[in-house]
Design a protein around this motif. Sequence first.
Motif, short mmCIF file in Angstrom:
data_model
loop_
_atom_site.label_atom_id
_atom_site.label_comp_id
_atom_site.label_asym_id
_atom_site.label_seq_id
_atom_site.Cartn_x
_atom_site.Cartn_y
_atom_site.Cartn_z
N VAL A 8 0.85 -1.20 0.00
CA VAL A 8 0.00 0.00 0.00
C VAL A 8 0.88 1.25 0.00
O VAL A 8 0.66 2.19 -0.77
N TRP A 12 0.98 4.09 -3.06
CA TRP A 12 0.60 5.50 -2.82
C TRP A 12 1.77 6.43 -3.00
O TRP A 12 1.61 7.57 -3.45
N VAL A 24 -5.64 11.47 -5.37
CA VAL A 24 -6.66 11.60 -4.33
C VAL A 24 -8.05 11.60 -4.94
O VAL A 24 -8.93 10.84 -4.53
N PHE A 68 -7.52 10.21 9.09
CA PHE A 68 -6.74 9.01 8.74
C PHE A 68 -6.70 8.85 7.22
O PHE A 68 -7.74 8.76 6.58
N GLY A 69 -5.46 8.78 6.66
CA GLY A 69 -5.29 8.71 5.20
C GLY A 69 -5.54 10.10 4.63
O GLY A 69 -6.42 10.29 3.80
N GLY A 71 -3.77 12.15 2.74
CA GLY A 71 -3.32 12.58 1.41
C GLY A 71 -2.67 13.95 1.50
O GLY A 71 -1.85 14.21 2.40
N ARG A 74 -6.56 17.58 1.89
CA ARG A 74 -7.83 18.11 1.37
C ARG A 74 -8.88 18.23 2.48
O ARG A 74 -9.54 19.27 2.60
N ASP A 90 -0.71 9.76 7.30
CA ASP A 90 -0.68 9.10 6.00
C ASP A 90 0.51 8.16 5.89
O ASP A 90 1.56 8.41 6.47
N VAL A 91 0.32 7.10 5.11
CA VAL A 91 1.37 6.09 4.94
C VAL A 91 2.42 6.56 3.92
O VAL A 91 3.52 6.02 3.87
N VAL A 132 -11.89 9.10 4.74
CA VAL A 132 -12.66 9.00 3.50
C VAL A 132 -11.76 8.48 2.37
O VAL A 132 -10.59 8.87 2.29
N ILE A 133 -12.31 7.64 1.52
CA ILE A 133 -11.63 7.02 0.37
C ILE A 133 -10.22 6.51 0.69
O ILE A 133 -9.31 6.58 -0.13
N THR A 134 -10.07 5.97 1.87
CA THR A 134 -8.78 5.41 2.28
C THR A 134 -8.93 3.93 2.63
O THR A 134 -8.24 3.08 2.08
N TYR A 146 -7.31 -1.05 11.97
CA TYR A 146 -7.36 0.41 12.04
C TYR A 146 -8.65 0.88 12.71
O TYR A 146 -8.64 1.85 13.46
C1 LIG Z 1 -7.54 8.55 -2.11
S1 LIG Z 1 -6.45 9.27 -0.97
C2 LIG Z 1 -7.60 10.18 0.03
C3 LIG Z 1 -6.98 11.31 0.78
C4 LIG Z 1 -7.98 12.07 1.66
N1 LIG Z 1 -8.65 11.19 2.57
C5 LIG Z 1 -8.96 12.81 0.81
O1 LIG Z 1 -10.12 12.37 0.72
O2 LIG Z 1 -8.61 13.85 0.26
C6 LIG Z 1 -6.03 7.93 0.12
C7 LIG Z 1 -4.89 8.27 1.03
O3 LIG Z 1 -4.80 7.25 2.02
C8 LIG Z 1 -3.44 7.00 2.28
N2 LIG Z 1 -3.32 5.65 2.89
C9 LIG Z 1 -3.48 4.47 2.29
N3 LIG Z 1 -3.25 3.48 3.17
C10 LIG Z 1 -2.95 4.06 4.35
C11 LIG Z 1 -2.60 3.55 5.64
N4 LIG Z 1 -2.51 2.25 5.87
N5 LIG Z 1 -2.34 4.43 6.62
C12 LIG Z 1 -2.41 5.78 6.37
N6 LIG Z 1 -2.72 6.30 5.17
C13 LIG Z 1 -2.99 5.46 4.17
C14 LIG Z 1 -2.79 7.13 0.93
O4 LIG Z 1 -1.40 7.35 1.01
C15 LIG Z 1 -3.53 8.31 0.34
O5 LIG Z 1 -2.91 9.51 0.62
#
Ligand SMILES: C[S@@+](CC[C@H](N)C(=O)[O-])C[C@H]1O[C@@H](n2cnc3c(N)ncnc32)[C@H](O)[C@@H]1O
Length: 374
Positions: A8, A12, A24, A68-69, A71, A74, A90-91, A132-134, A146
């Motif tokens: 993952v 990303w 994103v 969480f996540g 990006g 945003r 973020d990862v 969201v979307i993560t 998580y």
């Molecule tokens: C589609 S983006 C969405 C970003 C933000 N939530 C938004 O809606 O603008 C997904 C994000 O989740 C992060 N992500 C994925 N797996 C993750 C994890 N295990 N822990 C933390 N972040 C994670 C990715 O690096 C990426 O930045």
Amino acid sequence: MSKDLDRVRDQWETLAKTDPFWAVLTETEYHDGQARKDFFDSGRTDVRMLLEVLDRHGKSYGDVAVDFGCGVGRLTYALAEHCKQVTGIDVSPSMIEQAQAGNPFPDRVAFVHNEAATLPFDDDSVDLVISVITLQHIRPALSLRYLLEMARITKPGGHLVFQLPSHVPATRPMPPSLSKAQLHVLEAPTSLEVGESGYVRVGVKNISQGEWLPGQLLNAGNHWRLHGAMVVQDDGREPVRCPLRPGESTEALIRIMAPGEPGSYELEVDLVQETVAWWAERDSPTVRVPVEVRAKAPAITAPVDEAPAPVVAKTTGDELEMNGVRKDLVYALFEQIGCTVLEATPDERAGGHWLSYVYAIEVGEYRIDINHGI
Ligand SMILES: C[S@@+](CC[C@H](N)C(=O)[O-])C[C@H]1O[C@@H](n2cnc3c(N)ncnc32)[C@H](O)[C@@H]1O
């Protein structure tokens, strides 16, 4: 770190280095950092929508929040308009760098890179966690961890508001008599480099005698042919917007990727009811356009002291997978640890044919101490 997290993180990180805004939100207008204002405005809209769920239940957001996540921040920036202190996790280190670089509230908003399956916060230390979307791209076993971690770090009486797909509902095969479409290519590239992405815009008309109903996993998709032979069966897919009555038309914008070898190809578009059939097999006409696939242009070499920044491939060639956790399991999980599911609102962010929800959870007094095992 687990293999899942490695994978993952690497995916990303590649996306973050290539086109972070578009990674994103994959709407074409966000390619290459364009429409920045709209991008961050969409974060405000999303956060308002998440917080409205708590408003409906008469719940407060509290002061300390986690995204969480996060990006490029945003939602994190938008959340800071409602909470005093916000941390984005973020990862991907590059996402965190970008989020930090544009941070409008450096005294109240922090960004933390985290590659662990645990969250870097003390027990009962935050009021609100959003995501969201993560979780939709994280495998269920890890998502469940998580979710438990989010409950652990949240104070009793605090809240989690997150989006998570459940599953793709099973479909019934559409009768062959309905599988009749007229397709037109409205826009397509005439030439691409090997492995390069592009878009093909297709007009889709229902020329059967019956209505195409929603929820039937009906997609427009493309193949690649060389000298007539199919060399790539599964490439892009885009849902066909239904309902569509006899004689009605719609459009689909399919993201395609050129094959790995140069040549004079035909890009062929067809409809497919997933897990059932491509419609060509049911004698519905497909449509083909020629696309010249070129070898990669040789890299331009420059003297060492003026070497350009390393060029990162436009796509990983390795699509982000979609994952879900069944809604029943989410309810059972939180009930088991003394939390209350306030509601699960249907949500369209997972796209395609996923049933997805935004959950609002109130954290209770009793939770399992995850660090000491379950
Ligand atoms: C589609 S983006 C969405 C970003 C933000 N939530 C938004 O809606 O603008 C997904 C994000 O989740 C992060 N992500 C994925 N797996 C993750 C994890 N295990 N822990 C933390 N972040 C994670 C990715 O690096 C990426 O930045």
